[in-house]
Design a protein around this motif. Structure first.
Motif, PDB file in Angstrom:
ATOM      1  N   VAL A 224      -4.801   3.687   5.193  1.00 39.79           N
ATOM      2  CA  VAL A 224      -3.477   3.028   5.698  1.00 39.79           C
ATOM      3  C   VAL A 224      -3.343   3.656   7.033  1.00 39.79           C
ATOM      4  O   VAL A 224      -2.453   3.046   7.905  1.00 39.79           O
ATOM      5  CB  VAL A 224      -2.456   3.380   4.586  1.00 39.79           C
ATOM      6  N   GLY A 225      -3.687   4.971   7.275  1.00 38.93           N
ATOM      7  CA  GLY A 225      -3.173   5.375   8.526  1.00 38.93           C
ATOM      8  C   GLY A 225      -3.885   4.860   9.692  1.00 38.93           C
ATOM      9  O   GLY A 225      -3.325   4.954  11.022  1.00 38.93           O
ATOM     10  N   THR A 226      -4.953   4.104   9.742  1.00 35.99           N
ATOM     11  CA  THR A 226      -5.183   3.426  10.862  1.00 35.99           C
ATOM     12  C   THR A 226      -4.437   2.338  11.409  1.00 35.99           C
ATOM     13  O   THR A 226      -4.675   1.757  12.422  1.00 35.99           O
ATOM     14  CB  THR A 226      -6.807   2.746  10.225  1.00 35.99           C
ATOM     15  N   VAL A 227      -3.413   1.746  10.450  1.00 35.22           N
ATOM     16  CA  VAL A 227      -2.625   0.777  10.776  1.00 35.22           C
ATOM     17  C   VAL A 227      -1.125   1.507  11.180  1.00 35.22           C
ATOM     18  O   VAL A 227      -0.452   1.243  12.139  1.00 35.22           O
ATOM     19  CB  VAL A 227      -2.409  -0.244   9.705  1.00 35.22           C
TER      20      VAL A 227
ATOM     21  N   THR B 119       7.719  11.294   1.975  1.00 33.48           N
ATOM     22  CA  THR B 119       8.519  10.904   2.813  1.00 33.48           C
ATOM     23  C   THR B 119       8.050   9.723   3.724  1.00 33.48           C
ATOM     24  O   THR B 119       8.777   8.761   3.825  1.00 33.48           O
ATOM     25  CB  THR B 119       9.241  12.246   3.376  1.00 33.48           C
ATOM     26  N   SER B 120       6.860  10.191   4.102  1.00 35.14           N
ATOM     27  CA  SER B 120       6.180   9.067   5.120  1.00 35.14           C
ATOM     28  C   SER B 120       5.848   7.917   4.447  1.00 35.14           C
ATOM     29  O   SER B 120       5.942   6.852   5.131  1.00 35.14           O
ATOM     30  CB  SER B 120       4.994   9.705   5.752  1.00 35.14           C
ATOM     31  N   ASN B 121       5.347   7.995   3.274  1.00 35.58           N
ATOM     32  CA  ASN B 121       5.019   6.735   2.275  1.00 35.58           C
ATOM     33  C   ASN B 121       6.232   5.840   2.254  1.00 35.58           C
ATOM     34  O   ASN B 121       6.323   4.674   2.343  1.00 35.58           O
ATOM     35  CB  ASN B 121       4.725   7.088   0.940  1.00 35.58           C
ATOM     36  N   ALA B 122       7.420   6.652   1.872  1.00 37.76           N
ATOM     37  CA  ALA B 122       8.712   5.597   1.794  1.00 37.76           C
ATOM     38  C   ALA B 122       9.271   5.012   3.005  1.00 37.76           C
ATOM     39  O   ALA B 122       9.599   3.966   3.288  1.00 37.76           O
ATOM     40  CB  ALA B 122       9.838   6.419   0.815  1.00 37.76           C
TER      41      ALA B 122
ATOM     42  N   ALA C 129       0.798  -1.076  -0.131  1.00 34.78           N
ATOM     43  CA  ALA C 129      -0.174  -0.118  -0.128  1.00 34.78           C
ATOM     44  C   ALA C 129       0.763   1.316  -0.102  1.00 34.78           C
ATOM     45  O   ALA C 129       0.529   2.453  -0.902  1.00 34.78           O
ATOM     46  CB  ALA C 129      -0.885  -0.137   1.283  1.00 34.78           C
ATOM     47  N   GLN C 130       1.838   1.243   1.111  1.00 33.50           N
ATOM     48  CA  GLN C 130       2.544   2.536   1.006  1.00 33.50           C
ATOM     49  C   GLN C 130       3.526   2.748  -0.266  1.00 33.50           C
ATOM     50  O   GLN C 130       3.816   3.946  -0.669  1.00 33.50           O
ATOM     51  CB  GLN C 130       3.456   2.655   2.333  1.00 33.50           C
TER      52      GLN C 130
END
Length: 440
Positions: A218-221, A293-296, A112-113
């Motif tokens: 995705v933020g929930t995890v 940056t957060s995704n990576a 996902a990320q």
């Protein structure tokens, strides 16, 4: 000498192991990371999309309700991470088992990320090309993807500290520029006229809330990856709600206002028409930078668990994830954004549902009742499967929220029936054993 090198290095290598008390951060630092994540192009795009089928007041209401629900779920998973000092992949080792967490939870978050990294890199490359075109320079799309993929990846490789610095610089400037964008776009029509707009074919409030929840599924995890640095549960709550809710609602509202004023739902074109095209493109670039940056970063952490790698490999793994995400950007995943969000909202939030049921219902929210499980906890995996199927095929309100609720119920029932059988894994293991197993 080795210890001195480690202490002097600014590159974070912490991946699966427990965060110590000395490494804990202020809730403001964590909140700024989430604010930077919320200030992103998909938020503006969703606001623009809503403007065609909802009144402005309903758009604000849907955004608030949707992100309040997201924040509430994030708080539940985040407080677990604060209690344990562990990232999402490790926090899930009781609900899904050690191997189950590696092959299911981490894999889903990893994919996902990495996909989001590709989407955001493509958006940033498009904005950069528009900026270059203003000075008569034409840059091939694939080259822009490589350039900006690399720039954003370097920030992620250096980890939490570098991400915090970037957001402290970028977030205030982005907030000011987005507010100006809303003011500029709304000055022609006026707020009163915007509030009076009534769409011919209105979108149901439940559908809008569902879209909002799915947007940030995705933020929930992954909140665990950040909340593990919080000093207390109270700090985790403040960092999550203050970091997510105001910025997210603002960005969707800004997107809606700009789209209503111009009648154009292409955010890049809307920004370019504001009279300051160069600054506008810089806004888009900075917005995608802080988010990507957060995704990576989180993709790299999940990959560590999937492939059972040592902590010191995190920078290299993050680089590889970013490289794959850049290739995804070049391949054009951004064109399939709607379908991508739908899939994420069906498969990712149910993971949080199982984790919440295991820690807060079965474990009564007590850290002493939590421990990693060897092998696969099939009760958790089966509950996730049931919740995901309901979310994907039989949703009755919001796929993401429905999946979480169904997973919670399914896990509690399955654990009650089979919690003391082989279905629940191969027995307890210590956190240290779990860390060693994923670092072997």
């Amino acid at each position: 000498m080795d210890q001195e090198v480690k202490k002097s290095s600014k590159m974070e290598s912490r991946a699966m192991s427990r965060v110590s008390e000395e490494e804990r951060q202020s809730w403001v630092s964590i909140a700024f990371l989430w604010i930077g994540t919320m200030i992103c192009i998909p938020m503006l795009m969703v606001g623009g999309m809503f403007s065609a089928s909802m009144t402005l007041s309903n758009i604000v209401l849907a955004a608030f309700i949707g992100f309040f629900i997201c924040s509430f779920v994030m708080v539940l998973t985040g407080m677990q991470a604060t209690d344990l000092g562990l990232p999402s992949a490790m926090c899930a080792t009781k609900a899904f088992g050690d191997r189950g967490s590696s092959l299911l939870t981490s894999l889903v978050v990893f994919v996902a990320q990495m996909g989001w990294f590709g989407v955001q890199t493509a958006t940033c490359a498009t904005a950069f090309n528009t900026l270059m075109a203003l000075v008569g320079i034409n840059v091939p799309f694939w080259i822009s993807c490589i350039i900006w993929g690399a720039v954003m990846l370097i920030t992620a490789v250096y980890g939490f500290t570098m991400m915090k610095i970037l957001n402290y610089i970028a977030v205030p400037a982005l907030v000011v520029l987005c507010i100006y964008g809303a003011y500029h776009a709304g000055s022609d029509m006026g707020l009163t006229a915007m509030m009076a707009l009534v769409p011919e074919t209105p979108l149901a409030m439940s559908a809008a809330i569902s879209t909002v929840i799915g947007l940030f599924a995705v933020g929930t995890v992954i909140n665990c990856d950040y909340a593990r640095y919080a000093k207390s549960r109270k700090d985790a709550v403040k960092a999550t709600f203050i970091g997510v809710l105001p910025a997210a609602v603002m960005m969707i509202t800004v997107g809606a206002v700009m789209a209503m004023s111009t009648g154009n739902y292409d955010i890049t074109s809307v920004f370019a028409s504001m009279g300051m095209p160069a600054i506008s493109m810089l806004v888009l670039i900075l917005a995608t930078w802080t988010t990507n940056t957060s995704n990576a970063y989180t993709s790299g952490l999940a990959a560590m668990k999937v492939f059972s790698l040592k902590d010191e490999k995190r920078p290299l793994v993050t680089m590889i994830c970013g490289a794959i995400g850049t290739l995804i950007a070049i391949a054009g995943l951004a064109d399939a954004l709607s379908a991508f969000i739908t899939v994420l909202s069906s498969f990712v939030p149910p993971i949080a549902g199982v984790m919440i049921a295991d820690y807060w219902i079965v474990g009564k929210g007590k850290p002493e009742n939590w421990h990693p499980i060897r092998g696969f906890n099939w009760n958790g995996i089966l509950a996730w499967t049931i919740g995901s199927i309901v979310a994907l095929k039989f949703s009755f309100f919001s796929p993401a929220l429905d999946g979480i609720i169904v997973c919670c119920i399914a896990y509690v029932v399955l654990n009650g029936l089979f919690g003391k059988t082989a279905m629940a894994g191969k027995g307890k293991m210590s956190v240290e054993e779990a860390e060693e197993s994923v670092s072997a």
